[in-house]
Design a protein around this motif. Sequence first.
Motif, mmCIF file in Angstrom:
data_model
loop_
_atom_site.group_PDB
_atom_site.id
_atom_site.type_symbol
_atom_site.label_atom_id
_atom_site.label_comp_id
_atom_site.label_asym_id
_atom_site.label_seq_id
_atom_site.Cartn_x
_atom_site.Cartn_y
_atom_site.Cartn_z
ATOM 1 N N PHE A 162 -21.332 19.157 -17.913
ATOM 2 C CA PHE A 162 -20.358 18.343 -16.829
ATOM 3 C C PHE A 162 -19.156 18.936 -16.881
ATOM 4 N N ASN A 163 -18.522 19.479 -18.810
ATOM 5 C CA ASN A 163 -17.310 20.047 -19.041
ATOM 6 C C ASN A 163 -17.448 21.097 -18.338
ATOM 7 N N ASP A 164 -18.565 21.911 -18.804
ATOM 8 C CA ASP A 164 -18.772 23.496 -18.605
ATOM 9 C C ASP A 164 -18.052 23.557 -17.216
ATOM 10 N N ALA A 165 -19.023 23.099 -15.916
ATOM 11 C CA ALA A 165 -18.545 22.812 -14.972
ATOM 12 C C ALA A 165 -17.472 23.046 -14.618
ATOM 13 N N GLU B 8 -23.312 13.968 -10.875
ATOM 14 C CA GLU B 8 -24.025 13.018 -9.872
ATOM 15 C C GLU B 8 -25.317 12.364 -11.904
ATOM 16 N N GLU B 9 -25.432 13.556 -11.862
ATOM 17 C CA GLU B 9 -26.188 13.391 -13.558
ATOM 18 C C GLU B 9 -26.071 12.944 -14.361
ATOM 19 N N LEU B 10 -24.604 13.348 -14.727
ATOM 20 C CA LEU B 10 -24.469 11.973 -15.498
ATOM 21 C C LEU B 10 -24.174 10.632 -15.130
ATOM 22 N N ILE B 11 -23.969 10.228 -13.920
ATOM 23 C CA ILE B 11 -24.517 8.662 -13.168
ATOM 24 C C ILE B 11 -25.544 9.101 -14.184
ATOM 25 N N ILE B 12 -26.472 9.858 -13.141
ATOM 26 C CA ILE B 12 -27.967 9.387 -13.086
ATOM 27 C C ILE B 12 -28.201 8.258 -15.245
ATOM 28 N N SER B 13 -28.078 9.643 -15.939
ATOM 29 C CA SER B 13 -27.685 9.673 -17.784
ATOM 30 C C SER B 13 -27.374 7.719 -17.999
ATOM 31 N N ALA B 14 -26.634 7.956 -17.182
ATOM 32 C CA ALA B 14 -25.754 6.538 -18.014
ATOM 33 C C ALA B 14 -26.104 5.171 -17.164
ATOM 34 N N ASN B 15 -27.037 5.280 -16.252
ATOM 35 C CA ASN B 15 -27.324 4.289 -15.301
ATOM 36 C C ASN B 15 -28.394 3.632 -15.780
ATOM 37 N N VAL B 16 -28.640 2.888 -16.351
ATOM 38 C CA VAL B 16 -28.913 1.759 -17.495
ATOM 39 C C VAL B 16 -28.654 0.026 -18.029
ATOM 40 N N ASN B 17 -29.908 0.068 -18.206
ATOM 41 C CA ASN B 17 -29.850 -1.093 -17.701
ATOM 42 C C ASN B 17 -29.868 -2.376 -19.266
ATOM 43 N N SER B 18 -29.477 -1.518 -20.796
ATOM 44 C CA SER B 18 -29.287 -1.470 -21.810
ATOM 45 C C SER B 18 -29.339 -0.749 -22.275
ATOM 46 N N VAL B 19 -29.056 -0.650 -23.767
ATOM 47 C CA VAL B 19 -28.627 0.813 -24.620
ATOM 48 C C VAL B 19 -30.196 0.870 -24.732
ATOM 49 N N PHE C 283 -28.116 12.352 -22.184
ATOM 50 C CA PHE C 283 -26.620 11.822 -22.451
ATOM 51 C C PHE C 283 -25.708 13.053 -23.154
ATOM 52 N N ASN C 284 -25.544 13.414 -23.950
ATOM 53 C CA ASN C 284 -24.774 14.243 -24.475
ATOM 54 C C ASN C 284 -25.435 16.221 -24.036
ATOM 55 N N GLU C 285 -26.835 15.730 -23.745
ATOM 56 C CA GLU C 285 -26.963 17.124 -22.640
ATOM 57 C C GLU C 285 -26.011 17.380 -20.682
ATOM 58 N N LYS C 286 -25.771 16.392 -20.743
ATOM 59 C CA LYS C 286 -25.419 16.368 -19.238
ATOM 60 C C LYS C 286 -24.047 16.512 -19.444
ATOM 61 N N THR C 287 -23.694 15.922 -20.619
ATOM 62 C CA THR C 287 -21.797 15.402 -20.749
ATOM 63 C C THR C 287 -21.631 17.020 -21.160
ATOM 64 N N VAL C 288 -22.234 17.986 -21.527
ATOM 65 C CA VAL C 288 -22.228 19.055 -22.628
ATOM 66 C C VAL C 288 -21.478 20.448 -21.051
ATOM 67 N N ALA D 74 -17.047 23.894 -7.635
ATOM 68 C CA ALA D 74 -16.765 22.083 -6.718
ATOM 69 C C ALA D 74 -18.324 21.937 -6.948
ATOM 70 N N VAL D 75 -19.047 22.714 -6.554
ATOM 71 C CA VAL D 75 -20.931 21.857 -5.929
ATOM 72 C C VAL D 75 -21.462 21.473 -7.288
ATOM 73 N N SER D 76 -21.009 22.398 -8.249
ATOM 74 C CA SER D 76 -21.531 22.684 -9.999
ATOM 75 C C SER D 76 -20.729 21.080 -10.254
ATOM 76 N N LEU D 77 -19.745 20.799 -10.322
ATOM 77 C CA LEU D 77 -19.117 20.107 -10.886
ATOM 78 C C LEU D 77 -19.288 18.146 -9.674
ATOM 79 N N ILE D 78 -19.721 18.654 -8.770
ATOM 80 C CA ILE D 78 -20.404 16.962 -8.339
ATOM 81 C C ILE D 78 -21.364 17.200 -8.779
ATOM 82 N N ASP D 79 -22.295 18.281 -8.604
ATOM 83 C CA ASP D 79 -23.887 18.085 -9.045
ATOM 84 C C ASP D 79 -23.800 17.481 -10.842
ATOM 85 N N ASN D 80 -23.166 18.012 -11.843
ATOM 86 C CA ASN D 80 -23.204 17.004 -12.843
ATOM 87 C C ASN D 80 -22.823 15.805 -13.375
#
Length: 809
Positions: free
Chosen positions: A633-636, A607-618, A626-631, A599-605
């Motif tokens: 998160f899915n593993d977690a 959060e990491e995915l939120i950080i990678s998606a937290n941008v003001n523009s493309v 983002f691809n790295e964090k997505t992989v 559960a902690v790992s899923l929470i942490d990943n």
Amino acid sequence: MLIHIRLQIPLVRITLFFFSKNQQIDLWELLSEEYAAKPGEPVSSKIPKEFLEDKVVLLFLECILETLKNCDVNDCSDKGARLNFSIRKLLIEREKADEILRKEKKIANNSKPVCRHKHPKFDLNMLHMQKLNLFAHGIKNVSRFWEHILKITHTQWYQLIEAMSESYRAYSYLLKDLYPAGQFPFGWDYNFNIADDRLKNPLAIQHEYDVVYDLVQSHNEFIDTACRLEAECCPETGRFPRHILLGIPGKKKTAMKPDSKKNFDPLVVNYDMGATVRPLPYRHHFIYSMLFNRQNDVLRKVRSLHYRTWLLAYRYRNDDLMKKDIRITPSRSRGCALSDKAVPYYYAFEYGDDLHRNWSFDKTVKNRLSQVHSYKFINSENHPLGYRMDSYNFYRVEGILGKGLGSCMKELIRQKRDLGITFGIEPVFLPPAEINKEYQDQIASIIEEYWQSLMRLFLCKFKDLDVIFMVLLAGLIQFLLNCLSSLANTGAREMSVYIPQGEKAGGDGLRFDRKFVRIEKDLSEKLLKTVRAGKYNKGKAFKELAIKTETTSLMGNLYEGIIREPGKNSLYDQTCRVLSRMELKGGDAQDIANKIYPAVSLIDNAEELIISANVNSVAEFNFSLFNEKTVKFNDAFEQYYSREKDQTGAGEPAGQQQIALSAFAGMTGLVANTVNEVKKRIDNILKGFRLEGYSRSHPGMQHLCGVPEAGTLILLYTHKRFLKDLLLKCPGPKKEQTTGLKHTVSHVYGDNFLEKKIELVIPEGGYGAIAGSHDPLDDFVVIADFCIPNMCCDSDCSDLESTDSHVEK
């Protein structure tokens, strides 16, 4: 009807009218039909048409001394004599007219024109400078770009020096006192200063093209002005005693109405009237007094323009151009003379010196020398572009060569806004040389390394995509927040951990129910706003989502303690360390960590995915991250889901939480695929901004050392590691090795240039980057500029201000 008589001039001996054997040439006088011969004079006759075929009209001023009567009834004093002048209209044979002109030319020391039709100015041609035209010549890289410039300028020098020598010979009688004896023709060492400076600063090769074009424009302006000069100071008196050749006689021409409307041929309406390329044959070069038609000013301007043309090559200097600041100078283009343009910054001059005063003759003589604009005299505190300058339609942009791309663009944007002027900016990448396997791998590596920063340059090209993409990321973040809410308020039924929380703590430990918890609308909007507002701190969303009750808040506090652990340890070790510091009931720290870690790992990943998606523009979005964090998160999620199945029993439904998380796992996959498609589209856009693709889309791009008003300035750039290689690499003996400046120079100018030492210092911080800049775009170097006459888009490239540091990779 004209008639003629044979004319002899016994009273006045005109040297030019006497040829061999001291015989006067035959002359015939043109008279009107009303003429009546006096007793003793030759009888007139009509002129046969064939008689005029080899004749030339000549005006003769006859001067006869008449003795006045000395004595009359009232006065016998000597009354002297008087001169009687009369203009006689004569005909002479063409052969004799040619001989007269030859005699006059000899009197004029063979240096001054005597016949308007044969004036050497009509043999002078305007010069034309070849466009760089990158697409048509297949220019795709830096090496070929430099070689292309050198070939054009080398060819142009042949034409230029020959043309300048011819123009000097045509007007030497007006110019020879300006230069020492033997100065002309120019000779091939006229460009020694430019050739030497090329080796001092190879980055400024584009300015060699500029200075040659300046010389072409200056030469053309000289020819255009000199053609209007019809005066001469102190002509030889023997040339025009009392005669002027007017040309070949002929019938007066009139424009007549065509005879027939049937089978009418438009080409018939041609009567050989109006403007002519040259004056009539056998027409004297009439010498006006310098007092008429301000011909003295024209003569002074002609001399000034020729001197300026000669001076330009000697005043060229490029050795310190890399040290100069970026400045924008008002100028003109499109159909104006060089005198109307600003003085380029690659000329060495001081206020009021020869080059400054002769740059624009008209402004100087009108006491407007201060309006001869140049880089040298730009005062940022009182910039001329701060005032209305309606007659100036071009901006010279100077000081950009060798500068870091990011700093260069930011400075140009700042000056545009401060001065209230409009033009677009587009950077275009130049590969270093022919794309072989080595360069292809290097370019791919650099593009990948700086891909995130390069995105900032082209945000305006996919604004519509940016809006859609930001909506997609907002949905993704909302899903992640729901995931965190579920993890914060649900868990394994059998987990029972007692963590003392002081007097207010209740129950026998940390318990989780299987109830699926939705985020309240107000809290959801608040969290999304918090995440998108600025820099997001890891764990902030989860902590707020976990604060529901005194019991469920424990999970938030636990995760907060975990992320505060030193980052050198793994997330599992951090979890064990935090649990070991607590008074636990129901097992030791490691056993509990094994249960809670998925559960902690899923929470942490999450959060990491939120950080990678937290941008003001493309442009700020890091696709690879983002691809790295997505992989991860899915593993977690897979680990967490497997743990839940083991606890609930194999094959049992996972409950609402698992259904929601499974749906979310599918959502992350969809988002990841969409993100990859977006990246592919952006990759295609970036490929269009490499020189090969851009020149194909904009074949009319030109190098003008600036940009027209409301046009687009194109900055050609490459990476500094390529540039260092190009400038310092000396090719081997193989013929196919064509990279390196030394090869390019020797290929065009000969091996003697290889003996010159290229003195070039490449600073560690790059080429001319603003001090203290950490912008990765400054690792790219501006090496040339082009322009197109229209705006690239409505954007002002303001996205460059969004960051001044590397985006996390």
